[in-house]
Design an enzyme around this catalytic site. Structure first.
Site, PDB file in Angstrom:
ATOM      1  N   ARG A 129      10.236 -41.389  13.573  1.00 56.19           N
ATOM      2  CA  ARG A 129       9.640 -40.096  13.932  1.00 56.19           C
ATOM      3  C   ARG A 129       9.539 -39.287  12.655  1.00 56.19           C
ATOM      4  O   ARG A 129      10.540 -38.936  12.036  1.00 56.19           O
ATOM      5  CB  ARG A 129      10.500 -39.353  14.959  1.00 56.19           C
TER       6      ARG A 129
ATOM      7  N   CYS B  96       5.036 -33.403  28.217  1.00 58.33           N
ATOM      8  CA  CYS B  96       5.907 -34.343  27.505  1.00 58.33           C
ATOM      9  C   CYS B  96       7.307 -33.773  27.286  1.00 58.33           C
ATOM     10  O   CYS B  96       8.255 -34.534  27.092  1.00 58.33           O
ATOM     11  CB  CYS B  96       5.282 -34.737  26.175  1.00 58.33           C
TER      12      CYS B  96
ATOM     13  N   ARG C 229      10.628 -42.712  29.838  1.00 59.05           N
ATOM     14  CA  ARG C 229      10.702 -43.046  28.405  1.00 59.05           C
ATOM     15  C   ARG C 229      11.668 -44.225  28.213  1.00 59.05           C
ATOM     16  O   ARG C 229      11.411 -45.136  27.435  1.00 59.05           O
ATOM     17  CB  ARG C 229      11.183 -41.838  27.580  1.00 59.05           C
TER      18      ARG C 229
ATOM     19  N   HIS D 191       1.653 -39.809  19.553  1.00 61.18           N
ATOM     20  CA  HIS D 191       2.949 -39.999  20.212  1.00 61.18           C
ATOM     21  C   HIS D 191       2.811 -41.113  21.268  1.00 61.18           C
ATOM     22  O   HIS D 191       2.834 -40.858  22.470  1.00 61.18           O
ATOM     23  CB  HIS D 191       3.405 -38.670  20.845  1.00 61.18           C
TER      24      HIS D 191
ATOM     25  N   GLN E 234       5.400 -41.720  24.283  1.00 61.09           N
ATOM     26  CA  GLN E 234       5.258 -40.713  25.331  1.00 61.09           C
ATOM     27  C   GLN E 234       4.037 -41.013  26.203  1.00 61.09           C
ATOM     28  O   GLN E 234       4.105 -40.977  27.428  1.00 61.09           O
ATOM     29  CB  GLN E 234       5.115 -39.324  24.693  1.00 61.09           C
TER      30      GLN E 234
ATOM     31  N   ASP F  59       1.025 -29.328  26.703  1.00 61.97           N
ATOM     32  CA  ASP F  59       2.060 -29.491  25.679  1.00 61.97           C
ATOM     33  C   ASP F  59       2.212 -28.138  24.972  1.00 61.97           C
ATOM     34  O   ASP F  59       1.362 -27.246  25.145  1.00 61.97           O
ATOM     35  CB  ASP F  59       1.635 -30.611  24.703  1.00 61.97           C
TER      36      ASP F  59
HETATM   37  N1  NVA Z   1       3.379 -31.815  20.296  1.00 59.36           N
HETATM   38  C1  NVA Z   1       4.827 -31.776  20.313  1.00 59.36           C
HETATM   39  C2  NVA Z   1       5.371 -32.922  21.101  1.00 59.36           C
HETATM   40  C3  NVA Z   1       6.874 -32.962  21.193  1.00 59.36           C
HETATM   41  C4  NVA Z   1       7.372 -34.157  21.945  1.00 59.36           C
HETATM   42  C5  NVA Z   1       5.336 -31.800  18.881  1.00 59.36           C
HETATM   43  O1  NVA Z   1       4.794 -32.584  18.078  1.00 59.36           O
HETATM   44  O2  NVA Z   1       6.240 -31.053  18.554  1.00 59.36           O
HETATM   45  N1   CP Z   2       8.908 -35.758  24.510  1.00 60.81           N
HETATM   46  C1   CP Z   2       9.675 -36.038  23.444  1.00 60.81           C
HETATM   47  O1   CP Z   2       9.359 -36.864  22.602  1.00 60.81           O
HETATM   48  O2   CP Z   2      10.854 -35.342  23.406  1.00 60.81           O
HETATM   49  P1   CP Z   2      11.866 -35.231  22.203  1.00 60.81           P
HETATM   50  O3   CP Z   2      11.186 -34.459  21.118  1.00 60.81           O
HETATM   51  O4   CP Z   2      13.049 -34.524  22.781  1.00 60.81           O
HETATM   52  O5   CP Z   2      12.224 -36.613  21.730  1.00 60.81           O
END
Ligand code: NVA
Ligand code: CP
Length: 303
Positions: free
Chosen positions: A103, A262, A290, A130, A133, A222
């Site tokens: 990540r 998400c 997940r 992502h 997800q 989101d």
């Molecule tokens: N769009 C959000 C998704 C978090 C799971 C982010 O990138 O922070």
């Molecule tokens: N939806 C998701 O990826 O959550 P986290 O950022 O908590 O891992």
């Protein structure tokens, strides 16, 4: 399936189906109390350059349930942040580990890592995509609706990583995707163009949320400021006015619409508490899935 899971666009319909079949089977086994340890003796590395609740816990628990272990590697403690090259890190980690989940910010750096790694690399979120997800979201839709074919999914809000992932999936699978994003916050231009050109059922970008959600089977949203965009927060709160998923908007969709997010969510911003905590919301099931979906991905890639 390819060595890595970097983008939904790299998956063909058969790959999606085998992940969903695996997730269904593994979920069943877990609920029945059956021990299933195909990854015994194997180790997953988990590189986190951004925060996480769901991704970290579900990968770590999933790996444990499959008989292996997971190592949490935060950016603070790695040499990568001190100038070690991505290529060196990828080659060396490939000697210790059996798979790696990343990540981070840039999609290119995950792709570069995967090019130099001899082990499977799984994208655990980038600024662009992502995929884990998205696969869990589609799996949740299948559980609730028996399939995705012909359904209308409405995505309302920021044209961010989740929006891009939805477009990539719609480029491969026959569901309708209608997005509504404010001007200046569109999804990635290349991904959108390709999605519009290739989607079997269609991808359409609207400006008006009402147009996107009319008769929708699923409404997805989101956060308005993703990780890394904290400085833009105030400006974004203004620009996204009118893009909130609230009850009057939900009333335009089908009666049995699924409300998806998400998570983490900001109640009162992109979605109201009434809607996300209401009877049509499936956000907790999405989060649970997940675990099952990522176990299926790891079983396929790391076995
Ligand atoms: N769009 C959000 C998704 C978090 C799971 C982010 O990138 O922070
Ligand atoms: N939806 C998701 O990826 O959550 P986290 O950022 O908590 O891992």
């Amino acid at each position: 399936m390819k060595k890595d899971l970097l983008s939904e666009y790299d998956l063909e319909r058969v790959d999606y189906e085998s992940i969903f079949e695996g997730a269904h089977r593994l979920k069943r086994m877990l609920k029945d109390g059956k021990v299933h340890t195909p990854l015994k003796g194997k180790t997953l590395g988990m590189i986190f350059d951004k925060s996480s609740t769901r991704t970290r816990i579900s990968f770590e628990v999933g790996m444990y349930q499959l008989g292996g272990i997971a190592l949490f590697l935060s950016s603070r403690d790695r040499q990568l942040g001190r100038g070690e090259t991505v290529a060196d890190a990828a080659r060396i980690m490939s000697r210790y580990l059996n798979g790696i989940m990343i990540r981070t910010f840039s999609q290119e750096s995950v792709e570069e890592f995967a090019r130099h790694a001899s082990i499977p690399v799984i994208n655990g979120l980038t600024d662009l995509l992502h995929p884990c997800q998205l696969l869990s979201d589609l799996f949740t839709i299948i559980e609730k609706r028996g399939g995705y074919e012909g359904l209308k999914v409405a995505y309302v809000g920021d044209g961010n990583n989740m929006a891009n992932s939805w477009i990539n999936a719609a480029a491969k699978l026959p569901f309708h995707l209608d997005l509504a994003c404010p001007d200046g916050y569109d999804p990635d231009a290349k991904i959108l163009k390709r999605g519009v050109a290739e989607a079997p059922a269609g991808v359409t970008l609207h400006r008006e949320p009402a147009e996107a959600v009319r008769d929708a089977d699923v409404i997805y949203t989101d956060v308005w400021a993703s990780m890394g965009q904290e400085a833009e927060r105030e400006e974004r709160m203004k620009r996204f006015e009118g893009y909130q998923v609230n009850q009057p908007l939900v009333d335009l969709a089908k009666k049995d619409v699924l409300i998806m997010h998400c998570l983490p969510a900001h109640r009162g911003e992109e979605i109201t508490a009434e809607v996300i905590d209401g009877s049509r919301s499936v956000v907790i099931d999405e989060a649970e899935n997940r675990l099952h979906v990522q176990k299926a991905i790891m079983e396929i890639l790391m076995r």
